[in-house]
Design a protein around this motif. Structure first.
Motif, PDB file in Angstrom:
ATOM      1  N   LEU A 104      -4.749   8.108   1.743  1.00  0.00           N
ATOM      2  CA  LEU A 104      -5.273   6.755   1.984  1.00  0.00           C
ATOM      3  C   LEU A 104      -4.249   5.703   1.534  1.00  0.00           C
ATOM      4  O   LEU A 104      -4.052   4.699   2.216  1.00  0.00           O
ATOM      5  CB  LEU A 104      -6.620   6.558   1.270  1.00  0.00           C
ATOM      6  CG  LEU A 104      -7.299   5.221   1.489  1.00  0.00           C
ATOM      7  CD1 LEU A 104      -7.579   4.952   2.975  1.00  0.00           C
ATOM      8  CD2 LEU A 104      -8.620   5.127   0.719  1.00  0.00           C
ATOM      9  N   VAL A 134      -2.853   2.916   4.011  1.00  0.00           N
ATOM     10  CA  VAL A 134      -2.971   1.489   3.671  1.00  0.00           C
ATOM     11  C   VAL A 134      -1.613   0.806   3.852  1.00  0.00           C
ATOM     12  O   VAL A 134      -1.512  -0.294   4.398  1.00  0.00           O
ATOM     13  CB  VAL A 134      -3.517   1.299   2.235  1.00  0.00           C
ATOM     14  CG1 VAL A 134      -3.359  -0.134   1.761  1.00  0.00           C
ATOM     15  CG2 VAL A 134      -4.986   1.703   2.150  1.00  0.00           C
ATOM     16  N   GLU A 135      -0.552   1.498   3.430  1.00  0.00           N
ATOM     17  CA  GLU A 135       0.799   0.934   3.578  1.00  0.00           C
ATOM     18  C   GLU A 135       1.185   0.786   5.046  1.00  0.00           C
ATOM     19  O   GLU A 135       1.907  -0.133   5.409  1.00  0.00           O
ATOM     20  CB  GLU A 135       1.829   1.822   2.868  1.00  0.00           C
ATOM     21  CG  GLU A 135       1.859   1.653   1.373  1.00  0.00           C
ATOM     22  CD  GLU A 135       2.258   0.246   0.940  1.00  0.00           C
ATOM     23  OE1 GLU A 135       3.211  -0.302   1.474  1.00  0.00           O
ATOM     24  OE2 GLU A 135       1.575  -0.297   0.049  1.00  0.00           O
ATOM     25  N   LYS A 168      -1.807  -1.802   6.566  1.00  0.00           N
ATOM     26  CA  LYS A 168      -1.921  -3.027   5.746  1.00  0.00           C
ATOM     27  C   LYS A 168      -3.338  -3.587   5.711  1.00  0.00           C
ATOM     28  O   LYS A 168      -3.534  -4.796   5.650  1.00  0.00           O
ATOM     29  CB  LYS A 168      -0.955  -4.116   6.264  1.00  0.00           C
ATOM     30  CG  LYS A 168       0.502  -3.721   6.299  1.00  0.00           C
ATOM     31  CD  LYS A 168       1.091  -3.725   4.915  1.00  0.00           C
ATOM     32  CE  LYS A 168       2.530  -3.273   4.923  1.00  0.00           C
ATOM     33  NZ  LYS A 168       2.970  -2.785   3.647  1.00  0.00           N
ATOM     34  N   ASP A 169      -4.326  -2.724   5.830  1.00  0.00           N
ATOM     35  CA  ASP A 169      -5.720  -3.171   5.784  1.00  0.00           C
ATOM     36  C   ASP A 169      -6.560  -2.018   5.245  1.00  0.00           C
ATOM     37  O   ASP A 169      -6.618  -0.948   5.866  1.00  0.00           O
ATOM     38  CB  ASP A 169      -6.192  -3.573   7.190  1.00  0.00           C
ATOM     39  CG  ASP A 169      -7.606  -4.126   7.202  1.00  0.00           C
ATOM     40  OD1 ASP A 169      -8.490  -3.526   6.567  1.00  0.00           O
ATOM     41  OD2 ASP A 169      -7.827  -5.159   7.852  1.00  0.00           O
ATOM     42  N   ARG A 170      -7.196  -2.232   4.111  1.00  0.00           N
ATOM     43  CA  ARG A 170      -7.936  -1.164   3.429  1.00  0.00           C
ATOM     44  C   ARG A 170      -9.069  -0.596   4.292  1.00  0.00           C
ATOM     45  O   ARG A 170      -9.215   0.617   4.419  1.00  0.00           O
ATOM     46  CB  ARG A 170      -8.456  -1.727   2.096  1.00  0.00           C
ATOM     47  CG  ARG A 170      -9.407  -0.854   1.314  1.00  0.00           C
ATOM     48  CD  ARG A 170      -8.690   0.144   0.455  1.00  0.00           C
ATOM     49  NE  ARG A 170      -9.621   1.125  -0.050  1.00  0.00           N
ATOM     50  CZ  ARG A 170      -9.977   1.245  -1.314  1.00  0.00           C
ATOM     51  NH1 ARG A 170      -9.440   0.470  -2.211  1.00  0.00           N
ATOM     52  NH2 ARG A 170     -10.831   2.164  -1.694  1.00  0.00           N
ATOM     53  N   THR A 171      -9.852  -1.502   4.911  1.00  0.00           N
ATOM     54  CA  THR A 171     -11.003  -1.047   5.705  1.00  0.00           C
ATOM     55  C   THR A 171     -10.536  -0.225   6.914  1.00  0.00           C
ATOM     56  O   THR A 171     -11.104   0.837   7.206  1.00  0.00           O
ATOM     57  CB  THR A 171     -11.823  -2.255   6.182  1.00  0.00           C
ATOM     58  OG1 THR A 171     -11.909  -3.175   5.108  1.00  0.00           O
ATOM     59  CG2 THR A 171     -13.207  -1.873   6.629  1.00  0.00           C
ATOM     60  N   ALA A 225      -7.726   1.316   7.163  1.00  0.00           N
ATOM     61  CA  ALA A 225      -7.122   2.545   6.646  1.00  0.00           C
ATOM     62  C   ALA A 225      -8.196   3.596   6.360  1.00  0.00           C
ATOM     63  O   ALA A 225      -7.997   4.779   6.660  1.00  0.00           O
ATOM     64  CB  ALA A 225      -6.328   2.236   5.390  1.00  0.00           C
ATOM     65  N   GLU A 226      -9.317   3.164   5.805  1.00  0.00           N
ATOM     66  CA  GLU A 226     -10.409   4.109   5.509  1.00  0.00           C
ATOM     67  C   GLU A 226     -10.935   4.738   6.798  1.00  0.00           C
ATOM     68  O   GLU A 226     -11.247   5.920   6.849  1.00  0.00           O
ATOM     69  CB  GLU A 226     -11.538   3.385   4.773  1.00  0.00           C
ATOM     70  CG  GLU A 226     -11.193   3.104   3.323  1.00  0.00           C
ATOM     71  CD  GLU A 226     -12.159   2.172   2.628  1.00  0.00           C
ATOM     72  OE1 GLU A 226     -11.887   1.811   1.479  1.00  0.00           O
ATOM     73  OE2 GLU A 226     -13.174   1.768   3.238  1.00  0.00           O
ATOM     74  N   VAL A 280      -4.865   5.566  -3.347  1.00  0.00           N
ATOM     75  CA  VAL A 280      -5.994   4.623  -3.332  1.00  0.00           C
ATOM     76  C   VAL A 280      -7.267   5.456  -3.255  1.00  0.00           C
ATOM     77  O   VAL A 280      -7.378   6.323  -2.389  1.00  0.00           O
ATOM     78  CB  VAL A 280      -5.904   3.679  -2.090  1.00  0.00           C
ATOM     79  CG1 VAL A 280      -7.127   2.802  -1.998  1.00  0.00           C
ATOM     80  CG2 VAL A 280      -4.630   2.851  -2.135  1.00  0.00           C
TER      81      VAL A 280
END
Lengths: 156, 163
Positions: free
Chosen positions: A31, A35-36, A39-42, A44-45, B57
């Protein structure tokens, strides 16, 4: 009444088990990588879920094959292929790799960051980077090697 | 020569996924032939893992449930699609069965059924409501019994008071 079940069907629970094992050990690391890239956590999930869902029996076999090296690196390689469309989109939209800065890559100079992040996170080719940075491919490989030396010095 | 190959940066390109197909093939060959290359590659993979651990993360708690649900759905879908596939592949199946590898005879009748996880909340609500209704029923039953007894006592007293 007797019914026929295929080999693939009967092996699904074991695929689930293997996926769970991979997820338990590497989901956080993967993850972080996604994310890298996006560039967006949601987002990326969502990609993380898609990647684990799309893993097939032969992919898992390939990932766990000891001859292929590190399990995490194989999984990351699989994720990289799945994220190819994202890489293309970033290349089209941004034109060049955005510099990622954390405690490890932050130790690299700007050129090393551009090469390392461009190759590792943004799916660029060495030829593409050589063109962008107006250097030859051997020089790009040497810069990449320097980046790895920095990571290793941080590891040891 | 081997050290020169290791220092060329091809190994780094491989672990970042940027090596060409020819380079990958060459590297795989070199890896089996020269243990130095294999060790150097292991070190680089350890570097990548170190970086990944550093940047890890924590995924959301529900992420695995979603993956698990998708796998379960695939299992169910396969089970439904299977009879149609079998019809089309009857000839192949007989061949495969003779090999005894691809098909396994199993008893498919099961006394279990699969339902969506969301139903657990409905069942919990029904269970709690059931308990509440039962408590109310007991309470009103006792109240009613007490009222009946009081009524009976009043009636007895009234009868006594009547001349």
């Amino acid at each position: 009444m007797k019914e026929q079940l295929t080999y693939t069907e009967t092996s699904l629970p074991s695929i689930k088990q293997a996926k769970q094992s991979l997820y338990t050990s590497y989901s956080g690391m993967l993850l972080g990588y996604i994310v890298e890239v996006v560039k967006d956590r949601t987002v990326a999930e969502k990609y993380l879920i898609d990647i684990f869902t799309s893993l097939q029996a032969n992919d898992i076999q390939d990932i766990f094959n000891p001859d292929n090296g590190s399990v995490y690196c194989r999984l990351q390689s699989y994720a990289r292929k799945q994220l190819q469309t994202v890489h293309n989109c970033i290349a089209e939209c941004a034109g060049q790799a955005a510099i990622s800065s954390n405690r490890v890559t932050g130790l690299m100079n700007e050129e090393q960051q551009l090469v390392f992040c461009g190759l590792h996170y943004h799916g660029k080719s060495i030829a593409q980077l050589a063109y962008e940075l107006k250097k030859d491919e051997t020089a790009i490989r040497q810069i990449l090697k320097q980046s790895f030396n920095i990571i290793r010095s941080n590891r040891k | 020569m081997i050290q020169q190959y290791i220092n060329s940066g091809i190994l780094e390109a491989y672990v970042t996924g940027s090596a060409s197909e020819t380079e990958v093939e060459e590297l795989m060959r070199m890896k089996t032939e020269y243990p130095e290359v294999s060790i150097a590659l292991q070190e680089l993979e350890a570097d990548m893992e170190h970086l990944a651990r550093h940047m890890a993360v924590e995924p959301p708690a529900r992420a695995w449930d979603k993956i698990s649900d998708s796998i379960d759905e695939i299992m169910l879908r396969n089970k439904h699609v299977q009879p149609f596939i079998e019809k089309e592949e009857t000839d192949n199946r007989s061949n495969d069965r003779s090999n005894g590898q691809q098909y396994i005879e199993v008893e498919a009748e099961s006394s279990f059924m699969r339902i969506h996880k969301a139903w657990k909340w409905v069942f919990a609500a029904v269970f709690i409501l059931g308990k509440i209704f039962l408590a109310f029923a007991i309470y009103f039953y006792l109240e009613n019994r007490q009222a009946q007894q009081q009524l009976q006592e009043i009636k007895t007293e009234l009868r006594k008071l009547k001349p």
